[in-house]
Design a protein around this motif. Structure first.
Motif, mmCIF file in Angstrom:
data_model
loop_
_atom_site.group_PDB
_atom_site.id
_atom_site.type_symbol
_atom_site.label_atom_id
_atom_site.label_comp_id
_atom_site.label_asym_id
_atom_site.label_seq_id
_atom_site.Cartn_x
_atom_site.Cartn_y
_atom_site.Cartn_z
ATOM 1 N N ILE A 164 0.835 -1.202 0.000
ATOM 2 C CA ILE A 164 0.000 0.000 0.000
ATOM 3 C C ILE A 164 0.870 1.252 0.000
ATOM 4 C CG2 ILE A 164 -1.652 1.328 1.388
ATOM 5 C CD1 ILE A 164 -2.903 -1.339 2.233
ATOM 6 N N VAL A 165 1.911 1.254 0.837
ATOM 7 C CA VAL A 165 2.833 2.391 0.872
ATOM 8 C C VAL A 165 3.526 2.570 -0.473
ATOM 9 C CG1 VAL A 165 4.952 3.274 1.928
ATOM 10 C CG2 VAL A 165 3.179 2.231 3.357
ATOM 11 N N PHE B 67 1.231 4.279 -2.856
ATOM 12 C CA PHE B 67 1.139 5.704 -2.514
ATOM 13 C C PHE B 67 2.335 6.474 -3.053
ATOM 14 C CE2 PHE B 67 2.204 9.197 0.345
ATOM 15 C CZ PHE B 67 1.012 9.897 0.405
ATOM 16 N N GLY C 43 -3.166 2.044 -2.082
ATOM 17 C CA GLY C 43 -2.225 3.074 -1.659
ATOM 18 C C GLY C 43 -2.239 4.285 -2.575
ATOM 19 N N LEU D 270 -5.010 6.848 -1.645
ATOM 20 C CA LEU D 270 -5.119 7.427 -0.307
ATOM 21 C C LEU D 270 -5.055 8.951 -0.353
ATOM 22 C CD1 LEU D 270 -2.892 5.065 1.884
ATOM 23 C CD2 LEU D 270 -5.360 4.997 1.526
ATOM 24 N N THR E 260 -9.028 6.579 3.623
ATOM 25 C CA THR E 260 -7.627 6.685 4.014
ATOM 26 C C THR E 260 -7.435 6.361 5.486
ATOM 27 O OG1 THR E 260 -7.203 8.357 2.325
ATOM 28 C CG2 THR E 260 -5.662 8.258 4.164
ATOM 29 N N THR F 62 -8.114 2.671 6.243
ATOM 30 C CA THR F 62 -7.014 1.792 5.830
ATOM 31 C C THR F 62 -5.904 1.778 6.872
ATOM 32 O OG1 THR F 62 -7.506 2.217 3.499
ATOM 33 C CG2 THR F 62 -5.325 1.351 4.013
#
Length: 300
Positions: free
Chosen positions: A14-15, A18, A201, A204, A279, A282
């Protein structure tokens, strides 16, 4: 792997999504296309393949199914009840109510594999098959009522519903996919989880969350506190088999569906507000799922 590290690989994906969306040439248009690919092809294939490959013993899965429906039903009732609280903006509530009971299926299936292997994925796929139609109906209803839209067309065209129903029917009829189609379907499905998590991600954003902070706190409280508590009670009252209990509790504690933002925007709701809710949900889900799994073990 300890509960604290259980979701770390998924959280890192996910990071990564992003960072790629905001700090590389792979900007928003790329991830819009990825989301459509996952939603319309990869994820439906994963659901279908997971269900058809695992025998579904009705007697063994009935308590599991009942627990899932009870959890979602409680979430729907509680989120709808917030509409009657003083000072709640009708547009914000119609847009954000879905956040309290919808769940991120990408995270659900990635987590299920760690909790129960192939059988865990099949159990979670069954929960998805039963609860996605109910969640979609309940998510569309307040938006349709508020904005004058029709919801039956959206429900009948939902690829997740179609694939899960097709998988259940094929499983019950004893239909099996043969080589070389079976390995091809498996590989298509395997691509759904990493791409789906990175797409989460990429989407977000906090946006307009502060338009209704008290409503946001109520919706997120239902999603991340009330529903896991319902799950802990349900697995005991419904006598869910021990192997299935972590799947049920994790299902109840999941972050909300990232597609909630798309639905709100498409039906004239407050998209930025829902994006902020998604966001925060999550982030809360990644932190709280290990805590609720640990609580389950303490009660066992």
């Amino acid at each position: 792997m300890s509960d604290a590290l259980l979701l770390l690989p998924d959280f890192l994906l996910i990071v990564l999504g992003f960072l790629l969306c905001r700090y590389s040439a792979l900007g928003r248009p790329v991830w819009d296309a990825v989301e459509r690919l996952v939603y319309y092809l990869l994820f439906p294939v994963l659901l279908f393949n997971s269900i058809i490959r695992s025998p579904l013993a009705i007697g063994a899965t009935l308590p599991l199914a009942a627990a899932g429906l009870l959890i979602v039903g409680c979430g729907i009732a509680a989120s709808y009840a917030l509409r009657r609280c003083p000072g709640v903006d009708p547009t914000l509530h119609a847009s954000g109510a879905q956040v309290a009971f919808r769940f991120n299926s990408y995270v659900a299936l990635a987590l299920a594999e760690k909790l129960g292997g192939t059988q865990g994925v099949a159990w979670t796929a069954l929960l998805v098959a039963l609860c996605v139609p109910l969640c979609n109906f309940a998510a569309v209803w307040p938006l349709a009522r508020h904005g004058g839209h029709h919801f039956w067309r959206e429900i009948l065209r939902n690829p997740l519903i179609l694939s899960t129903v097709a998988g259940l029917v094929a499983n019950l009829l004893g239909i099996r996919i043969v080589d070389p189609l079976a390995p091809a379907l498996a590989r298509i499905g395997q691509a759904a989880l990493p791409l789906g998590l990175m797409a989460v991600g990429a989407g977000l954003k906090l946006g307009g969350l502060w338009a209704g902070p008290r409503l946001a706190a109520g919706l997120l409280g239902i999603r991340h506190v009330l529903l896991p508590l319902v799950a802990l009670a349900a697995v005991q009252l419904l006598r869910v088999p021990p192997a299935q209990q972590p799947v049920v509790v994790a299902f109840a504690a999941l972050p909300t569906a990232s597609s909630a933002y798309v639905l709100a925007m498409r039906m004239g709701g407050n998209g930025p507000y829902v994006a902020g809710l998604v966001t925060v949900s999550t982030l809360l889900g990644m932190a709280s799922i290990p805590l609720w799994l640990a609580a389950l073990r303490q009660l066992a």
